[in-house]
Scaffold this motif. Sequence first.
Motif, PDB file in Angstrom:
ATOM      1  N   PHE A   1       0.844  -1.204   0.000  1.00  0.00           N
ATOM      2  CA  PHE A   1       0.000   0.000   0.000  1.00  0.00           C
ATOM      3  C   PHE A   1       0.879   1.253   0.000  1.00  0.00           C
ATOM      4  CE2 PHE A   1      -2.600   3.309   1.930  1.00  0.00           C
ATOM      5  CZ  PHE A   1      -3.779   3.185   1.195  1.00  0.00           C
ATOM      6  N   GLY A   2       0.540   2.184  -0.875  1.00  0.00           N
ATOM      7  CA  GLY A   2       1.332   3.421  -0.936  1.00  0.00           C
ATOM      8  C   GLY A   2       2.520   3.328  -1.872  1.00  0.00           C
ATOM      9  N   LYS A   3       3.059   2.112  -2.022  1.00  0.00           N
ATOM     10  CA  LYS A   3       4.180   1.929  -2.950  1.00  0.00           C
ATOM     11  C   LYS A   3       3.707   1.403  -4.300  1.00  0.00           C
ATOM     12  CE  LYS A   3       7.593   0.616   0.586  1.00  0.00           C
ATOM     13  NZ  LYS A   3       8.848   1.360   0.484  1.00  0.00           N
ATOM     14  N   ASP A   4       2.807   0.429  -4.233  1.00  0.00           N
ATOM     15  CA  ASP A   4       2.335  -0.200  -5.473  1.00  0.00           C
ATOM     16  C   ASP A   4       0.841   0.005  -5.686  1.00  0.00           C
ATOM     17  OD1 ASP A   4       4.896  -1.572  -5.921  1.00  0.00           O
ATOM     18  OD2 ASP A   4       4.314  -2.778  -4.186  1.00  0.00           O
ATOM     19  N   SER A   5       0.149   0.346  -4.635  1.00  0.00           N
ATOM     20  CA  SER A   5      -1.309   0.349  -4.704  1.00  0.00           C
ATOM     21  C   SER A   5      -1.880   1.511  -3.902  1.00  0.00           C
ATOM     22  CB  SER A   5      -1.848  -0.978  -4.146  1.00  0.00           C
ATOM     23  OG  SER A   5      -1.486  -1.092  -2.789  1.00  0.00           O
ATOM     24  N   GLY A   6      -3.207   1.699  -4.011  1.00  0.00           N
ATOM     25  CA  GLY A   6      -3.869   2.760  -3.246  1.00  0.00           C
ATOM     26  C   GLY A   6      -3.867   4.101  -3.974  1.00  0.00           C
TER      27      GLY A   6
END
Lengths: 509, 334
Positions: free
Chosen positions: A477-482
């Motif tokens: 989350f935050g790096k790859d997604s979201g």
Amino acid sequence: MAEKKLGLKEKYQLMTRGLDWETTYQPMDKVFPYDKYEGIKIKDWDKWEDPFRLTMDAYWKYQAEKERKLYAILDSFSQNNGQLNISDARYLTALKIWMQGITPAEYNSHRGFCMVGRQFRGAGARVACQMQALDELRHAQTQIHAFSHYNKHFGGFHQAMHMRDRAWYLSIPKSFFEDAMTAGPFEFVTSISFAFEYVLTNLLFMPFVSGAAYNGDMATTTFGFSAQSDESRHMTLGLEVVKFVLEQHEDNVPIMQRYIDKWFWRGYRLLALVGVMMDYMLPRKVMSWAEAWGIYWEENGTALFNDLARYGIKPPKYHEIATAEKNHITHQAWAVFYTACPATGFHAWLPQEYELDWLSEKYGSTFDRYYRPRFAEFARIEREGGRFYTNRLPLVCQTCQVPDFFTEVDNPMKQSIRQYEWQGMKYNFCSDGCRDIFAHEPEKFCQAYIPPQQIYQGNAGGARTLPEYAAWLKCEFGKDSGEYYTSEDYARWKAMHGGNDTTPSSAAA
Amino acid sequence: MSIDIKTANIEPVRLTFDHLEARIGKGKSATRYQEAVHDFQMTQNFHYRPTWEPEMELFDVRRTKIQLDDFDALTDPRQYYYGPYTIQRAKQQDNADSNFALIEKRKLFATMSGEWTDKIRRLIVPLRHVEWGANTNNTYLSGYGYGAPFTSAALMHAMDRLGIAQYLTRLALAVNGQDPVILDEGKALWLDDPLWQPLRRLVEDAMVQKDWFELHVLQNLLQDSQLVPLAFVHFDEAVGATGNVAFTLGTEFMREWFNESSRWVDATIKTASSAKPENRQLLNDWVALWWPRVQEAVAPLVLAAFGAEASAVSGALTAALNLRLGKLGLEAVA
Ligand SMILES: [Fe+2]
Ligand SMILES: [Fe+2]
């Protein structure tokens, strides 16, 4: 002896066609065990018109020239940090979905053509399929090479090969190509060469490659244009296959009609991913999904099927539904991606003001009335410091595997759901088209690997929540997604640009 | 748009993809070959069983008896992916083009003795169909094999065989003043002449083999190790000894290709043979099973080409194969 001068066509035919023979030590039906069970009747394989007329040496020569140019550009792209020239890092969501979903599909297409390149007993058809198999390998490989540099600087690419076999939204292309490859050879070429490459490919390539060009992505523009010259050969093969089969025997017509109906619908559902890219992921817009559908299907498709009418082929079943949905599906899909993006390998965001206006302009009949208010509500939540995420994966269609966000064509407020009962089990579908496909081959489609169900059954590494599921997909989350605007990609992008946000303020390139 | 920025802001955050990092280790860059082949083939969560083979998954390790923990270990020492492959072949086709141009310009086949052009008609032209069989079999490997490193190289190998069949066609046409009747005659020999029947039977039997690795050993190791050097090395030396270079020019591609592609064949078989004793046993069994058939098929051709010297040529062909088998950790053939 006086030398005979051979014409190009005659020379090509000698080079290829005289090579095969009727086997006698092994029966032909054992050497080619798979090209009869579909019920397609071929009286004379020699009637096959080779669409490429390329000898291997000519193929090597042309293709090597293209590869030299392509890799020269990819090399300079990475040496000069070409990623800095894209319009805005939001654009990368389109590339991430491509690498996660379409590049593996190119590979599957390659293997499928290897298989049918062995299965057909007609030599001309086999050679044409083998050449396409090699082209598709090219596409898969040039794509990973083009994305390789982006992977060094942004999230969402590094785990693509891991997600490919697992993620819910990647089940859409995965099931599409596996359906084709597990079918008989005639269905495979009808699905990929005709329905996908001939009828629908312009909807995939044109927006994607132009979108890359409009958004300053030199790497993708280059592999895209380079692949397009292969693509025109593949389209020729697609039309040739269908005409050849239809001309061989009248009993083939209903079988081919069913293949065309099925694969038009499956292809159309797959293209929802492309539509949402055009309307929502490209910071600089090329054209809207509805416009593209109008040109490439409503105009060109109609002309094509007028031409095929003399073989007794009708336009694909439910094509009117597809046209009726054109002002809705991309907005519905983006709402799903926006709310479910923590369980993906890409970022999502609310459209900027200039984009909302562009959508209002392009979708005058629907956007302001049904969809803009929905985005306004998400925006209100964001202004109050929140971010609306869903906490469970959407129900997906048993056939096309697209989350069922579709609505009835006569009532955009009512979800379109169809059911079908088979052997005591109830299956859910997004549409009549998908239900019909299942009903014709229930023993095949009941086998489908449905990711949301797998999660509930504990088959996703025991994940119970969406964040746990994302971790199983190796998406952080935050790096790859979201959300994009709180992501590392966005922070890194700003740092690359001296701390400035480069979000465009207009749709024009 | 050109931006002047501090390099600190454009330092890469990673060097390669996760799936390659797992193979080559952290902090290393992957080569384009590694990017192009590794882990491309899907391995799990298949949606549907093939309607043409419902007892198997779409991609299934059970299509061969060879066992490997990682089929991606079957890499290509040439490191061919599409780019280097086509670029290498394009150079070779350039060379072949000028060779054929020279043959035609100097009318080199017109000055070849009838004894040798006859031998080319009888013993070389029908090989077009053997190459077509090799194309068929390698396409099978590319479709039904396991793991992208192996299957992608197998497809290139299949296309090479189609290329060779086409070069043989050009050669035949050059021998016969561009009159294609020579091709029909060659096909008639292939179909009916007793000389060719053991080989045709072998080729057709190979086409129905289901185990792709067994087919790889039969086609690409055993059969090719005899026929390719027979036609393009030994036969070529004999024609060349008459002072006419036409055949040598027209078959240069085949010799280069054989030396180059044998590296791939040997590397894949060696990887399988050294991975598990069971594999080695299986490979030895396959060699033992098919070698008599290959010998039976090739012997009449050697005899027709070399007469009194046939046994010396056969001996040389067998010795060359045994040298390779030894390097692969496999038992010699008699
Ligand atoms: Fe492609
Ligand atoms: Fe559906």
